[in-house]
Motif scaffolding. Structure first.
Motif, PDB file in Angstrom:
ATOM      1  N   LYS A 141     -42.372 -63.392 -24.154  1.00  0.00           N
ATOM      2  CA  LYS A 141     -40.986 -63.830 -24.111  1.00  0.00           C
ATOM      3  C   LYS A 141     -40.583 -63.999 -22.657  1.00  0.00           C
ATOM      4  O   LYS A 141     -41.115 -63.314 -21.781  1.00  0.00           O
ATOM      5  N   PRO A 142     -39.658 -64.883 -22.385  1.00  0.00           N
ATOM      6  CA  PRO A 142     -39.230 -65.044 -20.995  1.00  0.00           C
ATOM      7  C   PRO A 142     -38.575 -63.766 -20.492  1.00  0.00           C
ATOM      8  O   PRO A 142     -37.946 -63.035 -21.254  1.00  0.00           O
ATOM      9  N   ARG A 143     -38.753 -63.488 -19.222  1.00  0.00           N
ATOM     10  CA  ARG A 143     -38.183 -62.302 -18.612  1.00  0.00           C
ATOM     11  C   ARG A 143     -36.662 -62.418 -18.598  1.00  0.00           C
ATOM     12  O   ARG A 143     -36.108 -63.438 -18.216  1.00  0.00           O
ATOM     13  N   THR A 144     -36.003 -61.341 -19.027  1.00  0.00           N
ATOM     14  CA  THR A 144     -34.549 -61.355 -19.001  1.00  0.00           C
ATOM     15  C   THR A 144     -34.064 -61.073 -17.597  1.00  0.00           C
ATOM     16  O   THR A 144     -34.743 -60.417 -16.811  1.00  0.00           O
ATOM     17  N   GLY A 145     -32.903 -61.540 -17.276  1.00  0.00           N
ATOM     18  CA  GLY A 145     -32.330 -61.303 -15.962  1.00  0.00           C
ATOM     19  C   GLY A 145     -31.793 -59.895 -15.831  1.00  0.00           C
ATOM     20  O   GLY A 145     -31.761 -59.127 -16.778  1.00  0.00           O
ATOM     21  N   ASP A 146     -31.386 -59.552 -14.620  1.00  0.00           N
ATOM     22  CA  ASP A 146     -30.771 -58.256 -14.399  1.00  0.00           C
ATOM     23  C   ASP A 146     -29.473 -58.197 -15.188  1.00  0.00           C
ATOM     24  O   ASP A 146     -28.838 -59.199 -15.466  1.00  0.00           O
ATOM     25  N   GLY A 147     -29.059 -57.016 -15.535  1.00  0.00           N
ATOM     26  CA  GLY A 147     -27.816 -56.869 -16.257  1.00  0.00           C
ATOM     27  C   GLY A 147     -27.532 -55.409 -16.506  1.00  0.00           C
ATOM     28  O   GLY A 147     -28.291 -54.532 -16.103  1.00  0.00           O
ATOM     29  N   PRO A 148     -26.457 -55.121 -17.206  1.00  0.00           N
ATOM     30  CA  PRO A 148     -26.081 -53.735 -17.461  1.00  0.00           C
ATOM     31  C   PRO A 148     -26.945 -53.106 -18.552  1.00  0.00           C
ATOM     32  O   PRO A 148     -27.623 -53.799 -19.302  1.00  0.00           O
ATOM     33  N   LEU A 149     -26.890 -51.792 -18.630  1.00  0.00           N
ATOM     34  CA  LEU A 149     -27.492 -51.076 -19.747  1.00  0.00           C
ATOM     35  C   LEU A 149     -26.695 -51.461 -20.980  1.00  0.00           C
ATOM     36  O   LEU A 149     -25.460 -51.377 -20.985  1.00  0.00           O
ATOM     37  N   GLU A 150     -27.375 -51.939 -22.016  1.00  0.00           N
ATOM     38  CA  GLU A 150     -26.650 -52.378 -23.205  1.00  0.00           C
ATOM     39  C   GLU A 150     -27.493 -52.217 -24.453  1.00  0.00           C
ATOM     40  O   GLU A 150     -28.717 -52.109 -24.380  1.00  0.00           O
ATOM     41  N   THR A 151     -26.816 -52.166 -25.591  1.00  0.00           N
ATOM     42  CA  THR A 151     -27.483 -52.094 -26.887  1.00  0.00           C
ATOM     43  C   THR A 151     -26.841 -53.103 -27.829  1.00  0.00           C
ATOM     44  O   THR A 151     -25.690 -53.499 -27.646  1.00  0.00           O
ATOM     45  N   GLU A 152     -27.603 -53.488 -28.817  1.00  0.00           N
ATOM     46  CA  GLU A 152     -27.054 -54.330 -29.893  1.00  0.00           C
ATOM     47  C   GLU A 152     -27.882 -54.096 -31.143  1.00  0.00           C
ATOM     48  O   GLU A 152     -29.074 -53.791 -31.072  1.00  0.00           O
ATOM     49  N   ARG A 153     -27.240 -54.200 -32.283  1.00  0.00           N
ATOM     50  CA  ARG A 153     -27.930 -54.042 -33.555  1.00  0.00           C
ATOM     51  C   ARG A 153     -28.609 -55.357 -33.919  1.00  0.00           C
ATOM     52  O   ARG A 153     -28.084 -56.431 -33.667  1.00  0.00           O
ATOM     53  N   SER A 154     -29.810 -55.249 -34.472  1.00  0.00           N
ATOM     54  CA  SER A 154     -30.509 -56.420 -34.986  1.00  0.00           C
ATOM     55  C   SER A 154     -30.913 -56.122 -36.426  1.00  0.00           C
ATOM     56  O   SER A 154     -30.704 -55.010 -36.910  1.00  0.00           O
ATOM     57  N   ILE A 155     -31.517 -57.087 -37.079  1.00  0.00           N
ATOM     58  CA  ILE A 155     -31.937 -56.851 -38.461  1.00  0.00           C
ATOM     59  C   ILE A 155     -33.068 -55.829 -38.543  1.00  0.00           C
ATOM     60  O   ILE A 155     -33.298 -55.248 -39.588  1.00  0.00           O
ATOM     61  N   HIS A 156     -33.742 -55.583 -37.428  1.00  0.00           N
ATOM     62  CA  HIS A 156     -34.871 -54.648 -37.405  1.00  0.00           C
ATOM     63  C   HIS A 156     -34.490 -53.268 -36.901  1.00  0.00           C
ATOM     64  O   HIS A 156     -35.283 -52.348 -36.998  1.00  0.00           O
ATOM     65  N   GLY A 157     -33.320 -53.104 -36.321  1.00  0.00           N
ATOM     66  CA  GLY A 157     -32.908 -51.819 -35.772  1.00  0.00           C
ATOM     67  C   GLY A 157     -31.939 -52.029 -34.623  1.00  0.00           C
ATOM     68  O   GLY A 157     -31.005 -52.805 -34.723  1.00  0.00           O
ATOM     69  N   THR A 158     -32.202 -51.357 -33.506  1.00  0.00           N
ATOM     70  CA  THR A 158     -31.340 -51.441 -32.336  1.00  0.00           C
ATOM     71  C   THR A 158     -32.154 -51.931 -31.149  1.00  0.00           C
ATOM     72  O   THR A 158     -33.257 -51.449 -30.912  1.00  0.00           O
ATOM     73  N   VAL A 159     -31.609 -52.887 -30.411  1.00  0.00           N
ATOM     74  CA  VAL A 159     -32.246 -53.393 -29.200  1.00  0.00           C
ATOM     75  C   VAL A 159     -31.556 -52.725 -28.018  1.00  0.00           C
ATOM     76  O   VAL A 159     -30.331 -52.741 -27.911  1.00  0.00           O
ATOM     77  N   LEU A 160     -32.342 -52.095 -27.145  1.00  0.00           N
ATOM     78  CA  LEU A 160     -31.840 -51.402 -25.968  1.00  0.00           C
ATOM     79  C   LEU A 160     -32.380 -52.114 -24.736  1.00  0.00           C
ATOM     80  O   LEU A 160     -33.591 -52.303 -24.618  1.00  0.00           O
ATOM     81  N   ARG A 161     -31.484 -52.545 -23.850  1.00  0.00           N
ATOM     82  CA  ARG A 161     -31.886 -53.229 -22.615  1.00  0.00           C
ATOM     83  C   ARG A 161     -31.544 -52.329 -21.433  1.00  0.00           C
ATOM     84  O   ARG A 161     -30.377 -51.984 -21.233  1.00  0.00           O
ATOM     85  N   ILE A 162     -32.579 -51.956 -20.674  1.00  0.00           N
ATOM     86  CA  ILE A 162     -32.426 -51.018 -19.563  1.00  0.00           C
ATOM     87  C   ILE A 162     -32.752 -51.737 -18.266  1.00  0.00           C
ATOM     88  O   ILE A 162     -33.872 -52.230 -18.094  1.00  0.00           O
ATOM     89  N   PRO A 163     -31.789 -51.797 -17.313  1.00  0.00           N
ATOM     90  CA  PRO A 163     -32.089 -52.431 -16.020  1.00  0.00           C
ATOM     91  C   PRO A 163     -33.131 -51.615 -15.255  1.00  0.00           C
ATOM     92  O   PRO A 163     -33.136 -50.381 -15.316  1.00  0.00           O
ATOM     93  N   LEU A 164     -34.017 -52.303 -14.563  1.00  0.00           N
ATOM     94  CA  LEU A 164     -35.076 -51.644 -13.798  1.00  0.00           C
ATOM     95  C   LEU A 164     -34.865 -51.831 -12.305  1.00  0.00           C
ATOM     96  O   LEU A 164     -34.354 -52.867 -11.871  1.00  0.00           O
TER      97      LEU A 164
END
Length: 60
Positions: free
Chosen positions: A5-28
């Motif tokens: 998948k394409p690399r996501t850009g920088d951004g805040p710590l965030e979560t969202e619900r998906s049909i498979h569970g929860t997606v957690l995005r952690i800035p590095l």
């Protein structure tokens, strides 16, 4: 094998619900974000571990 998948850009710590569970995005540090897709059981385990780490930090 995981799909590329394409690399996501920088951004805040965030979560969202998906049909498979929860997606957690952690800035590095250094750019980009780590993206985790967690089932509900995995999310509960992560919550317990983080809660324990916070409690230990506050006890110091």
């Amino acid at each position: 094998m995981a799909a590329m998948k394409p690399r996501t850009g920088d951004g805040p710590l965030e979560t969202e619900r998906s049909i498979h569970g929860t997606v957690l995005r952690i800035p590095l540090e250094g750019g980009g974000r780590m993206v985790l897709e967690l089932r509900d059981e995995e999310l509960e385990t992560l919550f317990d571990v983080v809660q324990q780490a916070v409690a230990e930090r506050e006890a110091r």
